[in-house]
Design an enzyme around this catalytic site. Structure first.
Site, PDB file in Angstrom:
ATOM      1  N   GLU A   1      24.171  70.675  17.851  1.00  0.00           N
ATOM      2  CA  GLU A   1      24.713  71.794  17.077  1.00  0.00           C
ATOM      3  C   GLU A   1      26.059  71.467  16.426  1.00  0.00           C
ATOM      4  OE1 GLU A   1      23.642  71.702  20.141  1.00  0.00           O
ATOM      5  OE2 GLU A   1      22.506  73.455  20.733  1.00  0.00           O
TER       6      GLU A   1
ATOM      7  N   CYS B   1      27.792  75.103  23.074  1.00  0.00           N
ATOM      8  CA  CYS B   1      27.228  75.214  21.723  1.00  0.00           C
ATOM      9  C   CYS B   1      26.938  76.666  21.347  1.00  0.00           C
ATOM     10  CB  CYS B   1      25.952  74.394  21.620  1.00  0.00           C
ATOM     11  SG  CYS B   1      26.276  72.639  21.746  1.00  0.00           S
TER      12      CYS B   1
ATOM     13  N   ALA C   1      -6.447  41.087  37.827  1.00  0.00           N
ATOM     14  CA  ALA C   1      -6.208  39.639  37.906  1.00  0.00           C
ATOM     15  C   ALA C   1      -7.553  38.926  38.016  1.00  0.00           C
ATOM     16  CB  ALA C   1      -5.346  39.317  39.129  1.00  0.00           C
TER      17      ALA C   1
ATOM     18  N   SER D   1      -2.798  36.780  36.956  1.00  0.00           N
ATOM     19  CA  SER D   1      -2.739  37.995  36.125  1.00  0.00           C
ATOM     20  C   SER D   1      -2.120  37.707  34.759  1.00  0.00           C
ATOM     21  CB  SER D   1      -1.935  39.070  36.849  1.00  0.00           C
ATOM     22  OG  SER D   1      -0.617  38.617  37.028  1.00  0.00           O
TER      23      SER D   1
ATOM     24  N   THR E   1       3.884  42.504  43.921  1.00  0.00           N
ATOM     25  CA  THR E   1       3.947  42.105  42.513  1.00  0.00           C
ATOM     26  C   THR E   1       5.073  41.103  42.292  1.00  0.00           C
ATOM     27  OG1 THR E   1       2.974  44.180  41.789  1.00  0.00           O
ATOM     28  CG2 THR E   1       4.287  43.005  40.160  1.00  0.00           C
TER      29      THR E   1
ATOM     30  N   ASP F   1       3.650  37.721  40.910  1.00  0.00           N
ATOM     31  CA  ASP F   1       3.853  37.511  39.463  1.00  0.00           C
ATOM     32  C   ASP F   1       5.270  37.091  39.080  1.00  0.00           C
ATOM     33  OD1 ASP F   1       1.301  38.413  39.350  1.00  0.00           O
ATOM     34  OD2 ASP F   1       1.742  40.338  38.404  1.00  0.00           O
TER      35      ASP F   1
ATOM     36  N   GLU G   1       4.695  50.178  37.609  1.00  0.00           N
ATOM     37  CA  GLU G   1       3.862  49.096  37.061  1.00  0.00           C
ATOM     38  C   GLU G   1       2.917  48.482  38.076  1.00  0.00           C
ATOM     39  OE1 GLU G   1       4.765  46.269  34.223  1.00  0.00           O
ATOM     40  OE2 GLU G   1       6.296  47.431  33.195  1.00  0.00           O
TER      41      GLU G   1
ATOM     42  N   GLY H   1       1.953  46.769  42.104  1.00  0.00           N
ATOM     43  CA  GLY H   1       0.522  46.592  41.939  1.00  0.00           C
ATOM     44  C   GLY H   1      -0.337  47.724  42.482  1.00  0.00           C
TER      45      GLY H   1
END
Ligand code: AOF
Ligand code: ZN
Length: 322
Positions: free
Chosen positions: A47, A81, A160, A166, A194, A198, A264, A266
């Site tokens: 605003e 505001c 995977a 993977s 993970t 990975d 994400e 696993g």
């Protein structure tokens, strides 16, 4: 109002977080006279940005807002505001939603009405307003982040190859989209499995701001040299027990201002979140590869130019294997 949403979306969610993205468009005599957006956390609200551009033309104008203007409260970083709009002679305010912040929640609208301003709630835009700020609405209403499950699967449902590889199930375009997704969320979470399997960096790889990285530890020790512990972004490690533990982790993350969380994986972590009923949205990337029985995802059989058929809520993906 459509314009107010366009203006709001010019800000990145990660720049305003945990504050909402808000857009403001001022109209007078059927013409847009000024626009403004909240650009970053702690900075000016939408605003005052629009009022600054409108100058004395603001008197008698109508303000279209993606969210109710704020009222004064303790600890606020900027002036209220609602009071500012009233002081500048705005005649009418149309808002897409109320502010879910319990410190505001209707008080902004009350201030405007008391000042003699006509206020309309555009109910057909409310769902869009909540979508614009999933994280903020979730934090304010439920005291926990909006949780997005992300996974990348082969067409036959594998994350995977049979030998555990993977890298990579999906191609470079899908992976670039994941990096953009990471830049839009406040935090990203993976399990220890993970990290061990990975060794992901969990960064946005240049697509924008890196999110906070969260690792759920298990029994196995996490290697100090793992890429999640590099200096690209802060990383926190939690060791939750059961679904109450997961809820406690989400509470902790809320306190750190995490409004949106990307889980994400696993599969163990996904299952735990799903079992606890803590997943709000899912993004599933599907690759045309068939990984069952394959050693290497990069040489696995795949569908060539697959066609997608839609059958109710189901899909048929059909193609010749090459
Ligand atoms: C608005 N316009 O553009 C935004 C609002 O600490 P402060 O002063 O920045 O206030 C933060 C609160 O203001 C935030 O929690 C939310 O309730 C509201 N956000 N309000 O009128 C805006 N971003
Ligand atoms: Zn404000």
């Amino acid at each position: 109002m459509r314009r107010a949403f366009i203006v709001a979306r010019r800000s990145k969610a990660s720049d305003t977080s945990p504050n909402p993205r808000v857009g403001c468009v001022m109209v007078k005599g059927g013409r847009i006279i000024a626009e403004g957006a909240h650009r970053r956390f702690g900075g000016a609200h939408a605003e005052p940005m629009a009022l600054h551009r409108a100058r004395e033309r603001a008197r008698g104008a109508t303000a279209y807002l993606t969210m109710e203007p704020c009222s004064p409260f303790k600890g606020k970083k900027t002036p209220s505001c609602a009071e500012t709009l009233a002081a500048r002679g705005i005649k009418k305010v149309v808002c897409a939603s109320l502010d879910p912040n319990p410190k505001v929640a209707g008080r902004g609208v009350a201030i405007l009405r008391r000042a003699g301003i006509t206020v309309e709630l555009a109910e057909n835009w409310t769902a869009e307003a909540e979508k614009l700020n999933r994280g903020f609405f979730s934090l304010m209403r439920r005291g926990r982040p909006w949780v997005i499950l992300k996974t990348a699967l082969s067409l036959d449902g594998k994350a995977a190859s049979a030998s555990g590889k993977s890298r990579w199930v999906t191609g470079p375009n899908a992976r670039a989209e994941v990096h953009r997704l990471r830049a839009q969320v406040d935090a990203i979470l993976v399990g220890a499995g993970t990290v061990l399997a990975d060794d992901p960096a969990l960064t946005a790889h240049g697509a924008g701001k890196n999110p906070l990285r969260v690792v759920l530890a298990g029994r196995r020790a996490l290697p100090k040299k793992a890429r999640v512990f590099d200096s690209a972004a802060p990383t926190v490690v939690y060791k939750p027990k059961g679904s109450a533990g997961l809820r406690a982790v989400l509470k902790e993350l809320s306190k750190r201002g995490v409004g949106t969380l990307l889980v994400e994986g696993g599969p163990t972590v996904h299952a735990a979140f799903l079992r606890a009923g803590l997943i709000d949205e899912a993004k599933v990337f599907l690759s045309p590869k068939l990984l069952s029985g394959a050693d290497d995802p990069n040489t696995a059989p795949r569908l060539k130019s697959p066609k997608i058929g839609v059958y109710g809520d189901d899909w048929l993906i059909d193609g010749v294997v090459s």
